[in-house]
Design a protein around this motif. Structure first.
Motif, PDB file in Angstrom:
ATOM      1  N   SER A 135      21.575  10.464  38.299  1.00 46.73           N
ATOM      2  CA  SER A 135      22.704  10.754  37.408  1.00 46.73           C
ATOM      3  C   SER A 135      22.866   9.652  36.369  1.00 46.73           C
ATOM      4  O   SER A 135      22.374   8.538  36.530  1.00 46.73           O
ATOM      5  CB  SER A 135      23.995  10.921  38.203  1.00 46.73           C
ATOM      6  OG  SER A 135      24.512   9.670  38.578  1.00 46.73           O
ATOM      7  N   THR A 136      23.581   9.974  35.322  1.00 42.72           N
ATOM      8  CA  THR A 136      23.814   9.015  34.232  1.00 42.72           C
ATOM      9  C   THR A 136      25.084   8.194  34.451  1.00 42.72           C
ATOM     10  O   THR A 136      25.468   7.424  33.570  1.00 42.72           O
ATOM     11  CB  THR A 136      23.916   9.768  32.894  1.00 42.72           C
ATOM     12  OG1 THR A 136      24.974  10.726  32.997  1.00 42.72           O
ATOM     13  CG2 THR A 136      22.608  10.445  32.536  1.00 42.72           C
ATOM     14  N   CYS A 137      25.718   8.345  35.592  1.00 42.40           N
ATOM     15  CA  CYS A 137      26.999   7.681  35.830  1.00 42.40           C
ATOM     16  C   CYS A 137      26.910   6.162  35.744  1.00 42.40           C
ATOM     17  O   CYS A 137      27.840   5.519  35.258  1.00 42.40           O
ATOM     18  CB  CYS A 137      27.559   8.104  37.178  1.00 42.40           C
ATOM     19  SG  CYS A 137      28.049   9.845  37.198  1.00 42.40           S
ATOM     20  N   ARG A 141      27.986   7.264  31.424  1.00 40.75           N
ATOM     21  CA  ARG A 141      28.181   8.678  31.067  1.00 40.75           C
ATOM     22  C   ARG A 141      28.305   9.486  32.351  1.00 40.75           C
ATOM     23  O   ARG A 141      27.315   9.783  33.013  1.00 40.75           O
ATOM     24  CB  ARG A 141      26.995   9.182  30.242  1.00 40.75           C
ATOM     25  CG  ARG A 141      26.924   8.570  28.874  1.00 40.75           C
ATOM     26  CD  ARG A 141      25.858   9.224  27.997  1.00 40.75           C
ATOM     27  NE  ARG A 141      24.978  10.127  28.708  1.00 40.75           N
ATOM     28  CZ  ARG A 141      23.655   9.990  28.788  1.00 40.75           C
ATOM     29  NH1 ARG A 141      23.058   8.991  28.184  1.00 40.75           N
ATOM     30  NH2 ARG A 141      22.927  10.858  29.444  1.00 40.75           N
ATOM     31  N   HIS A 142      29.549   9.826  32.710  1.00 39.67           N
ATOM     32  CA  HIS A 142      29.788  10.562  33.949  1.00 39.67           C
ATOM     33  C   HIS A 142      29.069  11.908  33.919  1.00 39.67           C
ATOM     34  O   HIS A 142      29.082  12.612  32.916  1.00 39.67           O
ATOM     35  CB  HIS A 142      31.285  10.783  34.171  1.00 39.67           C
ATOM     36  CG  HIS A 142      31.573  11.648  35.360  1.00 39.67           C
ATOM     37  ND1 HIS A 142      31.293  11.238  36.639  1.00 39.67           N
ATOM     38  CD2 HIS A 142      32.078  12.896  35.441  1.00 39.67           C
ATOM     39  CE1 HIS A 142      31.631  12.222  37.474  1.00 39.67           C
ATOM     40  NE2 HIS A 142      32.114  13.232  36.772  1.00 39.67           N
ATOM     41  N   GLN A 143      28.466  12.220  35.035  1.00 39.22           N
ATOM     42  CA  GLN A 143      27.796  13.507  35.211  1.00 39.22           C
ATOM     43  C   GLN A 143      28.511  14.245  36.338  1.00 39.22           C
ATOM     44  O   GLN A 143      28.561  13.759  37.463  1.00 39.22           O
ATOM     45  CB  GLN A 143      26.326  13.289  35.565  1.00 39.22           C
ATOM     46  CG  GLN A 143      25.550  14.563  35.734  1.00 39.22           C
ATOM     47  CD  GLN A 143      24.075  14.260  36.021  1.00 39.22           C
ATOM     48  OE1 GLN A 143      23.571  13.181  35.700  1.00 39.22           O
ATOM     49  NE2 GLN A 143      23.400  15.210  36.626  1.00 39.22           N
ATOM     50  N   ASP A 144      29.066  15.417  36.022  1.00 39.56           N
ATOM     51  CA  ASP A 144      29.752  16.204  37.047  1.00 39.56           C
ATOM     52  C   ASP A 144      28.791  16.668  38.129  1.00 39.56           C
ATOM     53  O   ASP A 144      27.585  16.794  37.907  1.00 39.56           O
ATOM     54  CB  ASP A 144      30.415  17.439  36.422  1.00 39.56           C
ATOM     55  CG  ASP A 144      31.735  17.116  35.752  1.00 39.56           C
ATOM     56  OD1 ASP A 144      32.330  16.080  36.094  1.00 39.56           O
ATOM     57  OD2 ASP A 144      32.159  17.895  34.889  1.00 39.56           O
ATOM     58  N   TRP A 145      29.365  16.955  39.273  1.00 41.04           N
ATOM     59  CA  TRP A 145      28.612  17.472  40.404  1.00 41.04           C
ATOM     60  C   TRP A 145      27.961  18.779  39.972  1.00 41.04           C
ATOM     61  O   TRP A 145      28.647  19.696  39.490  1.00 41.04           O
ATOM     62  CB  TRP A 145      29.587  17.678  41.545  1.00 41.04           C
ATOM     63  CG  TRP A 145      29.038  18.236  42.807  1.00 41.04           C
ATOM     64  CD1 TRP A 145      27.818  17.969  43.369  1.00 41.04           C
ATOM     65  CD2 TRP A 145      29.694  19.137  43.697  1.00 41.04           C
ATOM     66  NE1 TRP A 145      27.686  18.638  44.549  1.00 41.04           N
ATOM     67  CE2 TRP A 145      28.828  19.374  44.773  1.00 41.04           C
ATOM     68  CE3 TRP A 145      30.937  19.764  43.679  1.00 41.04           C
ATOM     69  CZ2 TRP A 145      29.158  20.221  45.840  1.00 41.04           C
ATOM     70  CZ3 TRP A 145      31.265  20.589  44.729  1.00 41.04           C
ATOM     71  CH2 TRP A 145      30.385  20.814  45.791  1.00 41.04           C
ATOM     72  N   PRO A 146      26.649  18.921  40.116  1.00 33.66           N
ATOM     73  CA  PRO A 146      25.966  20.121  39.649  1.00 33.66           C
ATOM     74  C   PRO A 146      26.471  21.425  40.296  1.00 33.66           C
ATOM     75  O   PRO A 146      26.408  22.476  39.675  1.00 33.66           O
ATOM     76  CB  PRO A 146      24.501  19.874  40.019  1.00 33.66           C
ATOM     77  CG  PRO A 146      24.383  18.392  40.116  1.00 33.66           C
ATOM     78  CD  PRO A 146      25.721  17.914  40.592  1.00 33.66           C
TER      79      PRO A 146
END
Length: 157
Positions: A135-137, A141-146
């Motif tokens: 993930s990009t967190c 850059r927060h990445q939501d749970w897919p």
């Protein structure tokens, strides 16, 4: 300074922990009914706490994340992301890790600190790194749970 002190919990968190330690000390003598323990606020499980205490726990955990990232993280892949509250797997484990560290800090002997350093933190870090994957967190850059959309109708988001 070579190392920074671990962040102290807010007074409300300390009060809840003190109450629980008092109960824990009496459990053997059954002075406190075990069924009542489940009704007490447990700072390592913020869902068991009032909104005010839970917010104090989350604020403390923000400080703990800064401390952990400064004191223990060397590689970017190990960073606890700033968006950690958006990751239930981190938000569930972080208060436990914080309480364990606080108890180790308050211990009169080094064994609890050794256990925290050898087991608690590395296990948390490994699970977090594995669950966040690529993930990009960690880069801000927060990445939501897919799978969020699949479960949004079943659970509160």
């Amino acid at each position: 300074m070579m190392v920074l002190p671990f962040p102290a919990p807010p007074i409300s968190v300390l009060a809840a922990l003190d109450l629980l330690h008092g109960v824990h000390g009496r459990e053997g003598g059954q002075a406190f009914p075990p069924s009542s323990v489940a009704e007490l606020e447990r700072p390592w499980e913020p869902a068991s706490c009032t909104a005010d205490l839970a917010e104090a726990i989350w604020s403390w955990c923000d400080d703990v994340v800064l401390w952990l990232n400064h004191e223990y993280v060397w590689r970017p892949a190990q960073l606890i992301p700033a968006c950690w509250r958006e990751h239930p797997h981190i938000a569930r484990e972080l208060p436990v890790l914080a309480v364990l560290r606080w108890e180790a800090e308050a211990s009169a002997a080094p064994e609890q600190a050794e256990e925290w350093n050898r087991y608690a933190f590395p296990a948390f870090s490994d699970r977090m790194t594995d669950r966040l994957g690529e993930s990009t967190c960690r880069t801000g850059r927060h990445q939501d749970w897919p799978a969020r959309a699949r479960y949004s109708s079943s659970y509160a988001t």
